[in-house]
Design a protein around this motif. Structure first.
Motif, PDB file in Angstrom:
ATOM      1  N   CYS A 192       0.856  -1.183   0.000  1.00 53.06           N
ATOM      2  CA  CYS A 192       0.000   0.000   0.000  1.00 53.06           C
ATOM      3  C   CYS A 192       0.897   1.240   0.000  1.00 53.06           C
ATOM      4  O   CYS A 192       1.989   1.234   0.555  1.00 53.06           O
ATOM      5  CB  CYS A 192      -0.981  -0.011   1.159  1.00 53.06           C
ATOM      6  SG  CYS A 192      -0.257  -0.302   2.781  1.00 53.06           S
ATOM      7  N   ASP A 251      -8.621   8.899   3.014  1.00 51.75           N
ATOM      8  CA  ASP A 251      -7.906   7.988   3.923  1.00 51.75           C
ATOM      9  C   ASP A 251      -6.550   7.616   3.351  1.00 51.75           C
ATOM     10  O   ASP A 251      -6.422   7.378   2.143  1.00 51.75           O
ATOM     11  CB  ASP A 251      -8.696   6.684   4.108  1.00 51.75           C
ATOM     12  CG  ASP A 251      -9.868   6.867   5.047  1.00 51.75           C
ATOM     13  OD1 ASP A 251      -9.759   7.679   5.979  1.00 51.75           O
ATOM     14  OD2 ASP A 251     -10.899   6.197   4.816  1.00 51.75           O
ATOM     15  N   GLU A 274      -4.581   2.527   5.267  1.00 55.71           N
ATOM     16  CA  GLU A 274      -5.691   2.316   6.206  1.00 55.71           C
ATOM     17  C   GLU A 274      -6.994   2.651   5.488  1.00 55.71           C
ATOM     18  O   GLU A 274      -7.930   3.172   6.076  1.00 55.71           O
ATOM     19  CB  GLU A 274      -5.506   3.157   7.481  1.00 55.71           C
ATOM     20  CG  GLU A 274      -5.251   4.627   7.222  1.00 55.71           C
ATOM     21  CD  GLU A 274      -4.948   5.420   8.481  1.00 55.71           C
ATOM     22  OE1 GLU A 274      -4.240   4.908   9.372  1.00 55.71           O
ATOM     23  OE2 GLU A 274      -5.449   6.558   8.575  1.00 55.71           O
ATOM     24  N   ASN A 275      -7.018   2.311   4.216  1.00 54.56           N
ATOM     25  CA  ASN A 275      -8.152   2.644   3.367  1.00 54.56           C
ATOM     26  C   ASN A 275      -8.964   1.371   3.136  1.00 54.56           C
ATOM     27  O   ASN A 275      -8.586   0.495   2.357  1.00 54.56           O
ATOM     28  CB  ASN A 275      -7.597   3.211   2.040  1.00 54.56           C
ATOM     29  CG  ASN A 275      -8.666   3.847   1.202  1.00 54.56           C
ATOM     30  OD1 ASN A 275      -9.701   3.236   0.972  1.00 54.56           O
ATOM     31  ND2 ASN A 275      -8.407   5.060   0.747  1.00 54.56           N
ATOM     32  N   LYS A 276     -10.065   1.281   3.849  1.00 56.70           N
ATOM     33  CA  LYS A 276     -10.851   0.040   3.820  1.00 56.70           C
ATOM     34  C   LYS A 276     -11.370  -0.259   2.415  1.00 56.70           C
ATOM     35  O   LYS A 276     -11.395  -1.414   1.978  1.00 56.70           O
ATOM     36  CB  LYS A 276     -12.008   0.145   4.810  1.00 56.70           C
ATOM     37  CG  LYS A 276     -12.895  -1.076   4.835  1.00 56.70           C
ATOM     38  CD  LYS A 276     -13.939  -0.993   5.924  1.00 56.70           C
ATOM     39  CE  LYS A 276     -15.014  -2.053   5.740  1.00 56.70           C
ATOM     40  NZ  LYS A 276     -15.882  -1.805   4.576  1.00 56.70           N
ATOM     41  N   TYR A 277     -11.758   0.800   1.708  1.00 54.67           N
ATOM     42  CA  TYR A 277     -12.262   0.565   0.352  1.00 54.67           C
ATOM     43  C   TYR A 277     -11.187  -0.111  -0.498  1.00 54.67           C
ATOM     44  O   TYR A 277     -11.431  -1.121  -1.152  1.00 54.67           O
ATOM     45  CB  TYR A 277     -12.717   1.882  -0.290  1.00 54.67           C
ATOM     46  CG  TYR A 277     -13.032   1.717  -1.756  1.00 54.67           C
ATOM     47  CD1 TYR A 277     -14.151   0.984  -2.158  1.00 54.67           C
ATOM     48  CD2 TYR A 277     -12.198   2.244  -2.738  1.00 54.67           C
ATOM     49  CE1 TYR A 277     -14.433   0.789  -3.505  1.00 54.67           C
ATOM     50  CE2 TYR A 277     -12.474   2.053  -4.088  1.00 54.67           C
ATOM     51  CZ  TYR A 277     -13.591   1.324  -4.457  1.00 54.67           C
ATOM     52  OH  TYR A 277     -13.858   1.125  -5.798  1.00 54.67           O
ATOM     53  N   THR A 306      -9.715  -3.741   1.663  1.00 54.68           N
ATOM     54  CA  THR A 306     -10.634  -4.854   1.947  1.00 54.68           C
ATOM     55  C   THR A 306     -11.712  -4.983   0.877  1.00 54.68           C
ATOM     56  O   THR A 306     -11.827  -6.026   0.231  1.00 54.68           O
ATOM     57  CB  THR A 306     -11.260  -4.688   3.341  1.00 54.68           C
ATOM     58  OG1 THR A 306     -10.212  -4.763   4.298  1.00 54.68           O
ATOM     59  CG2 THR A 306     -12.270  -5.778   3.642  1.00 54.68           C
ATOM     60  N   ASP A 307     -12.484  -3.916   0.694  1.00 54.83           N
ATOM     61  CA  ASP A 307     -13.637  -4.041  -0.209  1.00 54.83           C
ATOM     62  C   ASP A 307     -13.183  -4.461  -1.607  1.00 54.83           C
ATOM     63  O   ASP A 307     -13.768  -5.363  -2.213  1.00 54.83           O
ATOM     64  CB  ASP A 307     -14.400  -2.711  -0.303  1.00 54.83           C
ATOM     65  CG  ASP A 307     -14.889  -2.254   1.065  1.00 54.83           C
ATOM     66  OD1 ASP A 307     -14.792  -3.053   2.019  1.00 54.83           O
ATOM     67  OD2 ASP A 307     -15.336  -1.100   1.191  1.00 54.83           O
ATOM     68  N   LYS A 344      -7.484   1.171  13.114  1.00 57.59           N
ATOM     69  CA  LYS A 344      -8.094   1.536  11.830  1.00 57.59           C
ATOM     70  C   LYS A 344      -7.403   0.783  10.682  1.00 57.59           C
ATOM     71  O   LYS A 344      -8.069   0.232   9.806  1.00 57.59           O
ATOM     72  CB  LYS A 344      -7.978   3.046  11.615  1.00 57.59           C
ATOM     73  CG  LYS A 344      -8.591   3.515  10.313  1.00 57.59           C
ATOM     74  CD  LYS A 344      -8.547   5.019  10.141  1.00 57.59           C
ATOM     75  CE  LYS A 344      -9.133   5.396   8.775  1.00 57.59           C
ATOM     76  NZ  LYS A 344      -9.026   6.809   8.472  1.00 57.59           N
ATOM     77  N   ALA A 345      -6.074   0.751  10.724  1.00 64.91           N
ATOM     78  CA  ALA A 345      -5.334   0.089   9.645  1.00 64.91           C
ATOM     79  C   ALA A 345      -5.615  -1.409   9.645  1.00 64.91           C
ATOM     80  O   ALA A 345      -5.829  -2.026   8.596  1.00 64.91           O
ATOM     81  CB  ALA A 345      -3.843   0.349   9.791  1.00 64.91           C
ATOM     82  N   ALA A 391      -8.918  -2.109   8.348  1.00 62.89           N
ATOM     83  CA  ALA A 391      -9.010  -1.794   6.915  1.00 62.89           C
ATOM     84  C   ALA A 391      -8.344  -2.860   6.060  1.00 62.89           C
ATOM     85  O   ALA A 391      -8.615  -2.946   4.866  1.00 62.89           O
ATOM     86  CB  ALA A 391      -8.370  -0.441   6.641  1.00 62.89           C
ATOM     87  N   GLU A 408      -8.896 -10.955  13.290  1.00 60.79           N
ATOM     88  CA  GLU A 408      -8.216 -10.011  12.389  1.00 60.79           C
ATOM     89  C   GLU A 408      -6.716 -10.291  12.402  1.00 60.79           C
ATOM     90  O   GLU A 408      -6.066 -10.347  11.360  1.00 60.79           O
ATOM     91  CB  GLU A 408      -8.464  -8.598  12.907  1.00 60.79           C
ATOM     92  CG  GLU A 408      -8.776  -7.571  11.849  1.00 60.79           C
ATOM     93  CD  GLU A 408      -9.261  -6.305  12.511  1.00 60.79           C
ATOM     94  OE1 GLU A 408     -10.494  -6.108  12.555  1.00 60.79           O
ATOM     95  OE2 GLU A 408      -8.424  -5.520  13.026  1.00 60.79           O
TER      96      GLU A 408
END
Ligand code: BGC
Length: 745
Positions: A249, A257, A261-264, A267-268, A292-293, A296, A325
């Motif tokens: 990343c 974000d 630590e950008n969930k989109y 993860t998504d 958060k990270a 994400a 996690e």
């Protein structure tokens, strides 16, 4: 000796034998092999979950971070066991899990000189893309994989695939151009070649890290559809093709974000939508939070453990980070290690195959050089008919320039332009490889009077050119990580040099060493231009082979050369304000970065219109278009047939209509129905076809329906719109003689 004493001696001998047996390498090996997860017939997932069950919390956490890098994190005493690369993750010997030894390896293994070793420098990654040859890309990765293993590494940090959205980006040379299909397919092939050597591969910098200026603070704004159809599509294709062990990343923020630590993103998209099975590691100092990270989808922190060490332990113990996690992060790393073979087949140190590497570097460069202009068939040069050659240009007597930053490969003996002993590579200092254009040209024309002039005084260079049959001018534009180019113009008054030489000799050939496009106000004045990129360890031989016709050029541009910077989507690169920069004069500067620097905004409102899509849509003429490149022979295209269906197939005939064998990159583009609202055309496939003089071949290209689709944000998926599609085939994005319209769906 009394009996008791004899017994004591015997007992201690036995003790010694037992101890030495248990600590001998053969015991460690047989013991490790006895673990149930060591059975190679189990799947990587099964093996990873068996190990995971045995691990302590400390062992799990030890796999989730590196052991430090000066300036970017605290340092662990364990770092002494590092192999000298950018990252070292301790192993777990009791469970048979080896350490991870990571090295930067964009165009070759980094820091080999500093570590007393040797590496081949391949032509820069952008050159690899210019070959448009998937087999060459595989070979590129395979060579790097072999040299990593020979040097004791089991993970590469290469695989850069950020799109050339901003050609002044200082890392353009490390990436694969402006088209997501070309870049994605090529990086996939590089990673396949690399991982086939049992080395963990990674693809980076995820995502939209398209400028270096303020990279630790910048917030990139882009709409979802544009992102999915451009930069993210390159990652989607590359990851889908190659199942890389890691995805790195990036430093920047994306739509608010930080990437790490950008969930989109993590993860998504990456883990759910694309089903990525490997692990996400941060760029060096790219982590900014714990909970958060972790939530994400950041699996591993580099180079240290600001968040994923003690903090993580406390987080797990306090319930801030759920155990599932944690296990997912660890399981992904273990799985990648089993899947790639680094557990079953650890690297054995050996001598790098120097001669073999030079040969591969030369062959790859020969396929990557792009002939941009060849008026009056100036090239190839005929040594038998040339009596004098002026070789002109900065350092063309000793070397060719290379790309800098963490991609930098150490030249043998150090920087070719520094005196011996002062040749180490230094951050943000251009490094010249000892591959001499002057000597390579001399070798091609031993009977000619070949003379060199550095060009420092354009008048003296012009005088030499005036008295020579041919003038060959080597010009350069250096690039590196950690900087962006102030402009696309050649530095050091090289434009003036070329103009003066061209005015003195009408047989002027220009060889450009650059990581991306340069402006060429002199293009109309010279007879030939070749783009050699950063040409690697054997660059000069490869260039000479092309100039003298031992090799017929077959590279095509993986990015557009614009006429001027005024034609780019953004007139300038947005620079970070002072408060968005870390102050490296303060102690522990990583703390400022980890805490998050004040964001500044860069907005990619050109959206999907990256590279040729921008120039096409805006009707801007260009200097040299995407996909363009000349050959010493000529090709013709005929007989287009489009067969619609789930995977439309495009067939046509390519003929070599000239008198030399060659290889033509035959390109297929499509225009989508007007309702799609897309730029005029996009690359949907290609094939590099070898053809003898007079030969013709039928080519069939099956098109992945995703490459014909738009990204529908409401439906969160790719959508092939019903309507009329125009398929076009030819030798460049501006030369598409074949065209057929078909209805799809
Ligand atoms: C670069 C990465 C590189 C890492 C380790 C960072 O500065 O952005 O590409 O892999 O350093 O050297």
């Amino acid at each position: 000796m009394p009996l008791r004493a004899v017994r004591r001696v015997l007992v201690s001998l036995l003790h010694l034998a037992v101890v030495s047996f248990f600590f001998s390498p053969s015991f460690a090996q047989s013991d490790a092999k006895a673990h149930p997860w060591m059975k190679p017939n189990l799947s990587p997932d099964e093996r990873a979950s068996l190990v995971l069950k045995e691990m302590t919390l400390e062992e799990k956490i030890s796999l989730l971070h590196g052991t430090g890098m000066v300036g970017l994190s605290p340092m662990s005493p364990l770092a002494v066991h590092s192999n000298g690369g950018a990252g070292y993750v301790v192993g777990i010997p009791r469970l048979g899990i080896p350490a991870i030894q990571m090295s930067d390896a964009a165009y070759g293994v980094r820091m080999s000189g500093e570590n007393g070793r040797y590496s081949t420098a391949l032509p820069s990654d952008i050159a690899g893309a210019a070959s448009w040859n998937m087999d060459a890309a595989y070979e590129y990765g395979a060579l790097i994989g072999r040299e990593l293993r020979a040097q004791g590494y089991n993970m590469s940090l290469g695989g850069g695939v950020n799109l050339t959205r901003e050609p002044r980006n200082g890392r353009t040379f490390e990436y694969l151009g402006e088209d997501p299909v070309l870049a994605g397919k090529m990086v996939g092939s590089v990673i396949k070649g690399l991982q086939a050597q049992h080395v963990l591969g990674d693809i980076k910098h995820y995502a939209l890290n398209d400028q270096e200026s303020g990279r630790n603070a910048v917030n990139v704004n882009i709409d979802k559809r544009s992102a999915r159809e451009s930069d993210l599509l390159a990652f989607e294709i590359g990851i889908g093709e190659s199942d890389p062990a890691g995805v790195m990343c990036s430093y920047n923020r994306v739509n608010g974000d930080y990437a790490c630590e950008n969930k989109y993103l993590l993860t998504d998209l990456l883990k759910k939508d694309w089903n990525f099975k490997g692990f996400v590691l941060t760029d060096w100092g790219g982590a900014h939070s714990l909970a958060k990270a972790s939530a994400a989808g950041m699996d591993h922190e580099e180079p240290g453990w600001i968040f994923y060490g003690e903090e993580l332990k406390k987080g797990v113990q306090s319930g801030k980070v759920p155990p599932a996690e944690l296990d997912d992060h660890v399981g992904r790393i273990l799985r990648a290690m089993f899947a790639t073979g680094v557990v079953d087949d650890p690297p054995q140190r050996s001598v790098v195959d120097v001669a073999g590497g030079l040969e591969v570097a030369r062959r790859l460069e020969e396929q990557s050089i792009v002939l941009l202009k060849n008026e009056g068939a100036q090239l190839p040069l005929d040594a038998a008919r040339i009596h004098s050659i002026a070789v002109i240009g900065p350092h063309a007597d000793v070397g060719m320039i290379s790309g800098g930053g963490s991609a930098q490969v150490d030249p043998p003996g150090g920087n070719a332009i520094l005196p011996p002993g002062k040749g180490q590579t230094r951050w943000l200092e251009p490094v010249w490889f000892p591959t001499s254009p002057f000597r390579a040209i001399l070798a091609k024309a031993p009977a000619a009077n070949v003379q060199f002039d550095s060009g420092a005084d354009p008048a003296s260079a012009a005088a030499l050119a005036r008295n020579s049959d041919v003038a060959i001018v080597f010009v350069y534009q250096w690039e590196s990580e950690d900087m962006d180019l102030p402009s696309l113009a050649l530095p050091e008054h090289q434009d003036e040099l070329i103009s003066k030489v061209a005015a003195a000799n009408s047989h002027t050939v220009v060889v450009v060493e650059s990581g991306g496009p340069v402006t060429m106000p002199w293009a109309g004045q010279v007879s030939a231009i070749a783009e050699a990129w950063f040409a690697g360890s054997s660059g000069a031989d490869a260039v000479a082979n092309v100039l003298f016709g031992d090799v017929n050029p077959s590279g095509k541009l993986p990015l557009t050369f614009p006429r001027s910077e005024a034609d780019l989507p953004h007139p300038t690169i947005v620079k970070p304000p002072r408060e968005s920069m870390a102050d490296f004069s303060l102690p522990e500067p990583w703390k400022q970065i980890a805490a998050g620097l004040k964001p500044f905004q860069v907005t990619y409102d050109e959206g999907v219109k990256v590279g040729y899509k921008w120039y096409d849509a805006e009707n801007k003429p260009v200097l040299f278009p995407f996909g363009y490149g000349l050959s010493y022979t000529t090709y013709s295209y005929s007989n287009l047939r489009v067969t619609p269906g789930k995977r439309p197939s495009i067939s046509f005939t390519v003929a070599n209509t000239g008198s030399r064998a060659g290889a033509e990159v035959a390109e297929v583009y499509a225009s989508l129905p007007a309702s799609a609202g897309e730029p005029p055309k996009r690359l949907v496939g290609w094939s590099k076809v070898k053809l003898n003089a007079g030969e013709s071949k039928d080519v069939t290209i099956e098109v992945d329906p995703k490459f014909l689709s738009i990204f529908n944000v409401q439906k969160n998926g790719w959508q092939l719109l019903a309507g009329e599609y125009v398929f076009m085939a030819g030798g460049s994005s501006h030369d598409l003689p074949l065209k057929e319209t078909v209805s799809l769906k």
